[in-house]
Design an enzyme around this catalytic site. Structure first.
Site, short mmCIF file in Angstrom:
data_model
loop_
_atom_site.label_atom_id
_atom_site.label_comp_id
_atom_site.label_asym_id
_atom_site.label_seq_id
_atom_site.Cartn_x
_atom_site.Cartn_y
_atom_site.Cartn_z
N GLU A 92 0.85 -1.19 0.00
CA GLU A 92 0.00 0.00 0.00
C GLU A 92 0.89 1.25 0.00
O GLU A 92 1.89 1.31 0.72
CB GLU A 92 -0.86 -0.04 1.26
CG GLU A 92 -1.69 1.19 1.54
CD GLU A 92 -2.33 1.15 2.91
OE1 GLU A 92 -3.27 1.94 3.12
OE2 GLU A 92 -1.92 0.34 3.77
N TRP A 93 0.53 2.23 -0.81
CA TRP A 93 1.26 3.50 -0.83
C TRP A 93 0.70 4.41 0.26
O TRP A 93 -0.50 4.65 0.32
CB TRP A 93 1.12 4.18 -2.19
CG TRP A 93 1.75 5.55 -2.22
CD1 TRP A 93 1.14 6.76 -2.06
CD2 TRP A 93 3.13 5.84 -2.41
NE1 TRP A 93 2.04 7.79 -2.13
CE2 TRP A 93 3.28 7.25 -2.35
CE3 TRP A 93 4.28 5.06 -2.62
CZ2 TRP A 93 4.52 7.88 -2.50
CZ3 TRP A 93 5.50 5.68 -2.77
CH2 TRP A 93 5.62 7.08 -2.72
N LEU A 94 1.58 4.90 1.11
CA LEU A 94 1.18 5.84 2.17
C LEU A 94 1.94 7.14 1.96
O LEU A 94 3.18 7.15 1.95
CB LEU A 94 1.49 5.26 3.55
CG LEU A 94 0.71 4.00 3.96
CD1 LEU A 94 1.22 3.46 5.28
CD2 LEU A 94 -0.78 4.29 4.03
N ASP A 193 13.31 -3.51 14.18
CA ASP A 193 14.28 -2.62 13.54
C ASP A 193 13.76 -1.19 13.66
O ASP A 193 13.65 -0.46 12.67
CB ASP A 193 14.48 -3.02 12.08
CG ASP A 193 15.70 -2.37 11.44
OD1 ASP A 193 16.52 -1.78 12.17
OD2 ASP A 193 15.82 -2.45 10.19
#
Length: 286
Positions: A92-94, A193
């Protein structure tokens, strides 16, 4: 390659997708990243060589594990695999923005909620994954100190010696860990991380975390790493402690947890990280 990736997106979403724009964006120091759009919807695609497909599979499964907690926002994984000579993952592009103190306080609260997700199988995870590009061993282990000695510091020391690293007090440190980590630890789902480059806020101010090295461990490993490269805003720690206060002794344990990442940096990049690791070991053993 892109035709194959477009076809996979189409199959997963059930809607025809044909990319018209592919813009190079940051993918970290390990992968190539692209914003891929058909003019209406955008996805984030990371690429690496075909042999690294297991790394993307582990990332996707880690994001799904975090999503299942319904706590903090992470990019949803759509698909992953191999196309021609490359491995890929589609996320998904955020659209990221700057956020404010309220955003960071909310990030602390939501991370604390995620950390309350536990495992009856102990410490570890269902598969091995990577920390950067270094293998991260997640064999299920009932005892946290045993897990941390064998699968975290011990493993990194082993890799570091192969690179020519010299750690005179390694054995003394490993022998001291049961005493240094004598607090009661419940398995928590951790990012693994969790430094500033893997956390941010959407354009609307919603906190989001990404690029995980997921496993079930001591939640303090995530909080310690936020302090490794300059620290998060004070609002983050305020929000976290409101929901899930840190245990007494965290200040003494955090350097031991961050040693894992410094050893890993030596294994990835070499240079002065071995000297930094030795200074940390000396300080921990004082």
């Amino acid at each position: 390659m892109w035709t194959q990736i477009d076809a996979q997106i189409s199959q997963v979403t059930g809607e025809k997708f044909q990319s018209q724009q592919r813009r190079s964006v940051g993918g970290g120091c390990i992968n190539q990243g692209y914003a891929v759009s058909n003019g209406e919807i955008t996805y984030f695609v990371k690429l690496n060589q075909a042999s690294e497909v297991a790394m993307f599979e582990a990332e996707a499964l880690g994001l799904e594990e975090m999503l299942a907690t319904a706590s903090i926002r992470v990019p949803k994984p759509l698909s992953w695999g191999v196309a021609e000579n490359s491995s890929y993952i589609v996320l998904e592009w955020l659209e990221l923005g700057s956020g404010n103190s309220n955003s960071w306080e909310e990030m602390g609260r939501k991370l604390a909620a995620m950390h309350q997700a536990s495992s009856s199988e102990g410490f570890g995870w269902k598969i091995n994954n990577t920390i950067g590009s270094t293998p991260q061993i997640n064999t299920w282990t009932a005892d946290w100190t045993e897990f941390y000695i064998k699968h975290r510091l011990g493993y990194q020391f082993q890799l570091a010696r192969r690179r020519g690293g010299n750690f005179p007090q390694e054995e003394k440190l490993l022998a001291a860990i049961p005493e240094l980590l004598a607090h009661q630890v419940q398995p928590s789902l951790v990012h693994g991380d969790f430094w500033g480059g893997n956390a941010g806020c959407t354009a609307s101010g919603e906190p989001v975390i990404f690029d995980p090295a997921t496993y079930f461990g001591d939640r303090e490993v995530d909080i310690a790493m936020t302090e490794l490269f300059g620290g998060f805003p004070a609002a983050f720690y305020k929000g976290y402690n409101e929901v899930f206060p840190l245990d007494a002794g965290y200040e003494q344990r955090k350097m031991l947890y961050n040693l894992y990442h410094i050893l890993n940096h030596f294994n990835l990049f070499g240079g002065g990280y071995a000297s930094q690791a030795n200074r940390m070991i000396d300080q921990i053993l004082r």
